[in-house]
Design a protein around this motif. Structure first.
Motif, PDB file in Angstrom:
ATOM      1  N   GLY A  50       0.826  -1.211   0.000  1.00 13.93           N
ATOM      2  CA  GLY A  50       0.000   0.000   0.000  1.00 13.93           C
ATOM      3  C   GLY A  50       0.856   1.255   0.000  1.00 13.93           C
ATOM      4  N   GLY A  51       1.953   1.214   0.757  1.00 17.64           N
ATOM      5  CA  GLY A  51       2.890   2.330   0.792  1.00 17.64           C
ATOM      6  C   GLY A  51       3.887   2.277  -0.348  1.00 17.64           C
ATOM      7  N   LYS A  52       3.829   1.213  -1.109  1.00 19.55           N
ATOM      8  CA  LYS A  52       4.669   1.020  -2.299  1.00 19.55           C
ATOM      9  C   LYS A  52       6.157   1.009  -1.998  1.00 19.55           C
ATOM     10  N   LEU A  53       6.530   0.573  -0.795  1.00 18.63           N
ATOM     11  CA  LEU A  53       7.947   0.496  -0.461  1.00 18.63           C
ATOM     12  C   LEU A  53       8.656  -0.588  -1.261  1.00 18.63           C
ATOM     13  N   ASP A  54       7.889  -1.416  -1.944  1.00 20.05           N
ATOM     14  CA  ASP A  54       8.500  -2.410  -2.820  1.00 20.05           C
ATOM     15  C   ASP A  54       8.949  -1.794  -4.148  1.00 20.05           C
ATOM     16  N   SER A  55       8.534  -0.524  -4.410  1.00 16.69           N
ATOM     17  CA  SER A  55       8.885   0.082  -5.697  1.00 16.69           C
ATOM     18  C   SER A  55       9.350   1.538  -5.612  1.00 16.69           C
ATOM     19  N   GLN A  56       9.352   2.118  -4.429  1.00 14.22           N
ATOM     20  CA  GLN A  56       9.807   3.505  -4.284  1.00 14.22           C
ATOM     21  C   GLN A  56      10.444   3.674  -2.912  1.00 14.22           C
ATOM     22  N   PRO A  57      11.320   4.689  -2.754  1.00 16.69           N
ATOM     23  CA  PRO A  57      12.071   4.812  -1.496  1.00 16.69           C
ATOM     24  C   PRO A  57      11.268   5.273  -0.285  1.00 16.69           C
ATOM     25  N   PHE A  58      10.196   6.025  -0.508  1.00 12.90           N
ATOM     26  CA  PHE A  58       9.396   6.527   0.604  1.00 12.90           C
ATOM     27  C   PHE A  58       7.920   6.267   0.318  1.00 12.90           C
ATOM     28  N   LEU A  83      12.632  -5.223  19.815  1.00  7.66           N
ATOM     29  CA  LEU A  83      11.411  -5.956  20.159  1.00  7.66           C
ATOM     30  C   LEU A  83      10.735  -6.590  18.957  1.00  7.66           C
ATOM     31  N   TYR A  84      11.229  -6.281  17.767  1.00 13.29           N
ATOM     32  CA  TYR A  84      10.674  -6.906  16.564  1.00 13.29           C
ATOM     33  C   TYR A  84      11.793  -7.080  15.549  1.00 13.29           C
ATOM     34  N   ASP A  85      11.768  -8.215  14.858  1.00 15.85           N
ATOM     35  CA  ASP A  85      12.771  -8.518  13.853  1.00 15.85           C
ATOM     36  C   ASP A  85      12.283  -8.044  12.482  1.00 15.85           C
ATOM     37  N   PHE A  86      12.734  -6.872  12.089  1.00 15.39           N
ATOM     38  CA  PHE A  86      12.317  -6.297  10.814  1.00 15.39           C
ATOM     39  C   PHE A  86      12.996  -6.954   9.617  1.00 15.39           C
ATOM     40  N   SER A  87      13.975  -7.818   9.841  1.00 19.92           N
ATOM     41  CA  SER A  87      14.662  -8.454   8.715  1.00 19.92           C
ATOM     42  C   SER A  87      13.718  -9.335   7.897  1.00 19.92           C
ATOM     43  N   LYS A  88      12.592  -9.715   8.486  1.00 22.61           N
ATOM     44  CA  LYS A  88      11.587 -10.496   7.754  1.00 22.61           C
ATOM     45  C   LYS A  88      10.884  -9.644   6.699  1.00 22.61           C
ATOM     46  N   HIS A  89      11.103  -8.341   6.757  1.00 22.75           N
ATOM     47  CA  HIS A  89      10.447  -7.397   5.848  1.00 22.75           C
ATOM     48  C   HIS A  89      11.508  -6.451   5.280  1.00 22.75           C
ATOM     49  N   PRO A  90      12.316  -6.939   4.333  1.00 22.77           N
ATOM     50  CA  PRO A  90      13.465  -6.155   3.858  1.00 22.77           C
ATOM     51  C   PRO A  90      13.108  -4.792   3.262  1.00 22.77           C
TER      52      PRO A  90
END
Length: 121
Positions: A50-58, A83-90
């Motif tokens: 939805g935020g399109k972080l898969d295709s744009q920087p912001f 408290l959360y492992d963000f590596s699951k969401h590169p």
């Protein structure tokens, strides 16, 4: 505002109880781990697609906006307190690293860094 109804749950369910515990107080709420996992997964997917972080920087394009700052301020607490492992969401993790490079980031977040250190220790 999407982040108030969604990302704020990340803070309420994960960060707030640990913060209170580090202050010697008890949290009145306990969120089951499977609910926390669902909340985080759903929010990460919204940011990615939805935020399109898969295709744009912001979130809204090539430069950071208030949308990025609002969302980031809910998540960086989880990041800095481990408290959360963000590596699951590169894609989300890369966005967070871009946000960390913004001018005055560390100056503005100094108090939060101290609190996160207390939570981690």
């Amino acid at each position: 505002h999407w982040h108030h109804l969604n990302l704020r749950k990340c803070t309420e369910c994960i960060f707030r109880p640990k913060m209170l515990e580090s202050m010697g107080k008890r949290s009145n709420t306990t969120t089951p781990p499977h609910v926390v996992d669902r909340i985080m997964r759903d929010n990460m997917l919204v940011l990615k697609f939805g935020g399109k972080l898969d295709s744009q920087p912001f979130l809204v394009g090539t430069t950071p906006t208030l949308a990025d700052i609002s969302a980031y301020c809910e998540l960086d607490q989880l990041f800095y307190s481990s408290l959360y492992d963000f590596s699951k969401h590169p894609e989300v993790l890369s966005w967070m690293h871009r946000m960390q490079k913004l001018p005055f980031h560390d100056d503005i977040r100094r108090s939060m860094f101290k609190l996160c250190e207390k939570i981690v220790s």
